[in-house]
Design a protein around this motif. Structure first.
Motif, PDB file in Angstrom:
ATOM      1  N   CYS A 388      13.171  25.027 -20.655  1.00 55.97           N
ATOM      2  CA  CYS A 388      13.944  25.599 -21.755  1.00 55.97           C
ATOM      3  C   CYS A 388      13.361  26.900 -22.288  1.00 55.97           C
ATOM      4  O   CYS A 388      12.149  27.100 -22.308  1.00 55.97           O
ATOM      5  CB  CYS A 388      14.021  24.600 -22.909  1.00 55.97           C
ATOM      6  SG  CYS A 388      15.627  23.828 -23.052  1.00 55.97           S
ATOM      7  N   ASP A 389      14.260  27.771 -22.734  1.00 55.36           N
ATOM      8  CA  ASP A 389      13.878  28.969 -23.469  1.00 55.36           C
ATOM      9  C   ASP A 389      14.802  29.056 -24.676  1.00 55.36           C
ATOM     10  O   ASP A 389      16.029  29.141 -24.523  1.00 55.36           O
ATOM     11  CB  ASP A 389      14.017  30.215 -22.596  1.00 55.36           C
ATOM     12  CG  ASP A 389      13.596  31.477 -23.353  1.00 55.36           C
ATOM     13  OD1 ASP A 389      14.467  32.063 -24.017  1.00 55.36           O
ATOM     14  OD2 ASP A 389      12.434  31.858 -23.262  1.00 55.36           O
ATOM     15  N   THR A 390      14.232  29.016 -25.865  1.00 53.31           N
ATOM     16  CA  THR A 390      15.050  28.974 -27.080  1.00 53.31           C
ATOM     17  C   THR A 390      15.879  30.236 -27.250  1.00 53.31           C
ATOM     18  O   THR A 390      16.995  30.185 -27.791  1.00 53.31           O
ATOM     19  CB  THR A 390      14.169  28.767 -28.310  1.00 53.31           C
ATOM     20  OG1 THR A 390      13.158  29.802 -28.353  1.00 53.31           O
ATOM     21  CG2 THR A 390      13.468  27.413 -28.268  1.00 53.31           C
ATOM     22  N   GLY A 391      15.374  31.370 -26.775  1.00 54.12           N
ATOM     23  CA  GLY A 391      16.128  32.618 -26.886  1.00 54.12           C
ATOM     24  C   GLY A 391      17.404  32.584 -26.065  1.00 54.12           C
ATOM     25  O   GLY A 391      18.462  33.024 -26.520  1.00 54.12           O
ATOM     26  N   VAL A 392      17.307  32.068 -24.839  1.00 56.79           N
ATOM     27  CA  VAL A 392      18.483  31.960 -23.975  1.00 56.79           C
ATOM     28  C   VAL A 392      19.498  31.020 -24.607  1.00 56.79           C
ATOM     29  O   VAL A 392      20.695  31.319 -24.704  1.00 56.79           O
ATOM     30  CB  VAL A 392      18.102  31.457 -22.572  1.00 56.79           C
ATOM     31  CG1 VAL A 392      19.349  31.293 -21.700  1.00 56.79           C
ATOM     32  CG2 VAL A 392      17.112  32.400 -21.914  1.00 56.79           C
ATOM     33  N   ASP A 393      19.020  29.860 -25.044  1.00 55.35           N
ATOM     34  CA  ASP A 393      19.902  28.846 -25.587  1.00 55.35           C
ATOM     35  C   ASP A 393      20.622  29.337 -26.843  1.00 55.35           C
ATOM     36  O   ASP A 393      21.835  29.133 -27.002  1.00 55.35           O
ATOM     37  CB  ASP A 393      19.093  27.588 -25.899  1.00 55.35           C
ATOM     38  CG  ASP A 393      19.949  26.341 -25.956  1.00 55.35           C
ATOM     39  OD1 ASP A 393      20.796  26.177 -25.068  1.00 55.35           O
ATOM     40  OD2 ASP A 393      19.776  25.550 -26.896  1.00 55.35           O
ATOM     41  N   ALA A 394      19.902  30.011 -27.723  1.00 51.98           N
ATOM     42  CA  ALA A 394      20.505  30.494 -28.977  1.00 51.98           C
ATOM     43  C   ALA A 394      21.571  31.552 -28.696  1.00 51.98           C
ATOM     44  O   ALA A 394      22.663  31.527 -29.282  1.00 51.98           O
ATOM     45  CB  ALA A 394      19.419  31.054 -29.887  1.00 51.98           C
ATOM     46  N   ALA A 395      21.280  32.478 -27.792  1.00 49.40           N
ATOM     47  CA  ALA A 395      22.245  33.535 -27.474  1.00 49.40           C
ATOM     48  C   ALA A 395      23.465  32.967 -26.762  1.00 49.40           C
ATOM     49  O   ALA A 395      24.598  33.412 -26.992  1.00 49.40           O
ATOM     50  CB  ALA A 395      21.585  34.614 -26.625  1.00 49.40           C
ATOM     51  N   LEU A 396      23.253  31.969 -25.903  1.00 50.22           N
ATOM     52  CA  LEU A 396      24.372  31.347 -25.201  1.00 50.22           C
ATOM     53  C   LEU A 396      25.303  30.647 -26.187  1.00 50.22           C
ATOM     54  O   LEU A 396      26.536  30.787 -26.122  1.00 50.22           O
ATOM     55  CB  LEU A 396      23.851  30.353 -24.159  1.00 50.22           C
ATOM     56  CG  LEU A 396      24.903  29.585 -23.349  1.00 50.22           C
ATOM     57  CD1 LEU A 396      25.836  30.536 -22.619  1.00 50.22           C
ATOM     58  CD2 LEU A 396      24.225  28.639 -22.365  1.00 50.22           C
TER      59      LEU A 396
END
Length: 462
Positions: A388-396
């Motif tokens: 997981c990467d929180t930055g990817v998940d939040a932007a998605l």
């Protein structure tokens, strides 16, 4: 006579489990969606004879043709809505469900009108509705254009749906081929059957079984490659303790000689459908506000990349032997050997495990269901079980909730850039999809979705 490389074709429920290649072909043949893909991979009418989107893009209204279920009864808007609502229900395991978060509900407004209400606009909705996962069904029954009439060894016999009993039902354009024997079988058996019959159709070819076709000595022109777009690369699994460090994941990615990998299979080149090496998640810009995000090392030479990769591996804690999960097949054996050699050059050892075994890295080999970056990011996100990467998940998540397409494109670009830095997915190339096609089947056309409806194959007129 048609063969799918894989298991025996069975009618599966896409709301309960992922479809296999053979069940995908069977569902496309016997169950229509509101729309469908034609032989060129373009959206065309299916159950819906027409559709329109409201100006704000928040409602899609479909007018249905008059059709009957294969097991009797006229298709109604309420039944169509119920089928689609099952796919997006909270307990659904439909693989397209994450891409349908913008759908608020589906309503059967009348017997012949269905409305899909959206929370935010989705320009690629029709391509998703053309997928077999969203085929309309009632109690397991579909509307054709084919129907299963009986079983044959390792497969089923298909004949066109015929509706002579209800003159009010819209005329069905009968498929030009009157019967199909659809089998699921191993690549070698399917190829041998094709050669012995001096024709027919074989589909479901991938990199894993490509060496079998190479060794068969097939005539020129019968092997056809699709210019498929999608994912062919290694997903870093969230449960891998060894690969929690993004620097180590990047080291593995930068050490791979992708060009040598592609040319080694004899599939590289500029022709349609030829295999392309890829070092980034998105193959093209699509609906992102930016060009595909490249890894920071993308412009460096292989020599320099491996020097840096060795430095990152040496800096990390002791790296255990990594487990790489790959499907069966001689092509996968070659792929593993090349990856193992590349990683051995930077001091990392790997072992191959079965496709469904616990692993640190798992191959994704899938064709994209639509031309949207949303699928690529969703398929390699935290929800997909990757590191997981929180930055990817939040932007998605922000892209899915964006009220307009411009804001969505910006968030997609942000997620793509974060994914490139995180390296939770290691891209290798585009997917390989090949078929064997009798030259007489003039309805076969290569396309980026690798979709070839049986009803659109053509034989010359007598």
């Amino acid at each position: 006579m048609a063969s799918v490389i894989g298991d025996v074709p069975r009618v599966a429920d896409p709301d309960r489990a992922r479809l296999t290649p053979s069940s995908t072909v069977l569902i496309r043949a016997t169950r229509q969606g509101l729309v469908a893909f034609d032989g060129n991979g373009q959206v065309e009418p299916a159950l819906a004879e027409s559709w329109t989107f409201t100006k704000d893009g928040l409602s899609a209204i479909f007018r249905l043709r008059r059709l009957r279920w294969a097991n009797g009864g006229e298709v109604t808007g309420r039944e169509v809505a119920a089928s689609l609502n099952r796919a997006i229900a909270s307990n659904s395991r439909n693989t397209l469900k994450p891409l349908l978060s913008s759908v608020e509900t589906v309503i059967g407004m009348t017997d012949r009108v269905v409305e899909i209400r959206l929370k935010v606009p989705r320009p690629n909705l029709l391509e998703l509705l053309a997928q077999p996962e969203l085929a309309i069904r009632r109690g397991g029954s579909g509307t054709g254009p084919w129907v299963m009439v009986d079983a044959i060894p390792h497969g089923v016999r298909l004949r066109p749906v015929k509706d002579d009993d209800d003159p009010a039902t819209d005329e069905i354009v009968m498929p030009p081929i009157r019967e199909v024997l659809l089998r699921g079988e191993r690549a070698g058996v399917a190829i041998a059957r094709f050669m012995a019959a001096r024709g027919g159709y074989v589909t479901g070819g991938t990199l894993g079984n490509w060496p079998v076709a190479q060794a068969a000595g097939l005539k020129s022109g019968v092997v056809r490659f699709d210019p498929a777009e999608g994912l062919f690369g290694l997903a870093v699994m969230r449960g891998s303790p060894a690969l929690q460090d993004a620097a180590l994941r990047n080291a593995l990615s930068m050490a791979i000689n992708r060009e040598a990998l592609v040319t080694g299979f004899g599939l590289a080149g500029s022709g349609a459908g030829r295999w392309r090496a890829i070092d980034r998640l998105l193959p093209t810009q699509m609906d992102s506000a930016q060009l595909p995000a490249a890894p920071a090392w993308s412009t460096a030479s292989l020599v320099d990349r491996r020097i840096e990769a060795r430095r990152l591996v040496a800096k990390a804690a002791a790296v255990p032997v990594l487990r790489v999960a790959l499907p069966a097949g001689p092509g996968m054996t070659v792929l593993f050997a090349r990856l193992a050699a590349d990683w051995r050059a930077i001091g990392v050892s790997v072992v191959r495990v079965a496709a469904n075994a616990d692993a640190d890295l798992r191959l994704i080999d899938e064709v994209a269901p639509n031309a949207s970056a949303n699928w690529y990011l969703t398929r390699t996100s935290c929800d997909a079980g990757l590191a997981c990467d929180t930055g990817v998940d939040a932007a998605l998540k922000a892209s899915r909730a964006a009220p307009d397409l411009a804001g969505r494109a910006v968030q997609i670009a942000t997620a793509d850039a974060a994914a490139a830095a995180a390296a939770a997915y290691i891209p290798l190339a585009t997917p390989v999809r090949w078929s064997l096609v009798d030259p007489a089947l003039t309805g076969f056309h290569e396309n980026s979705f690798a979709v070839h409806p049986l009803a659109e194959l053509r034989l010359p007129r007598n």
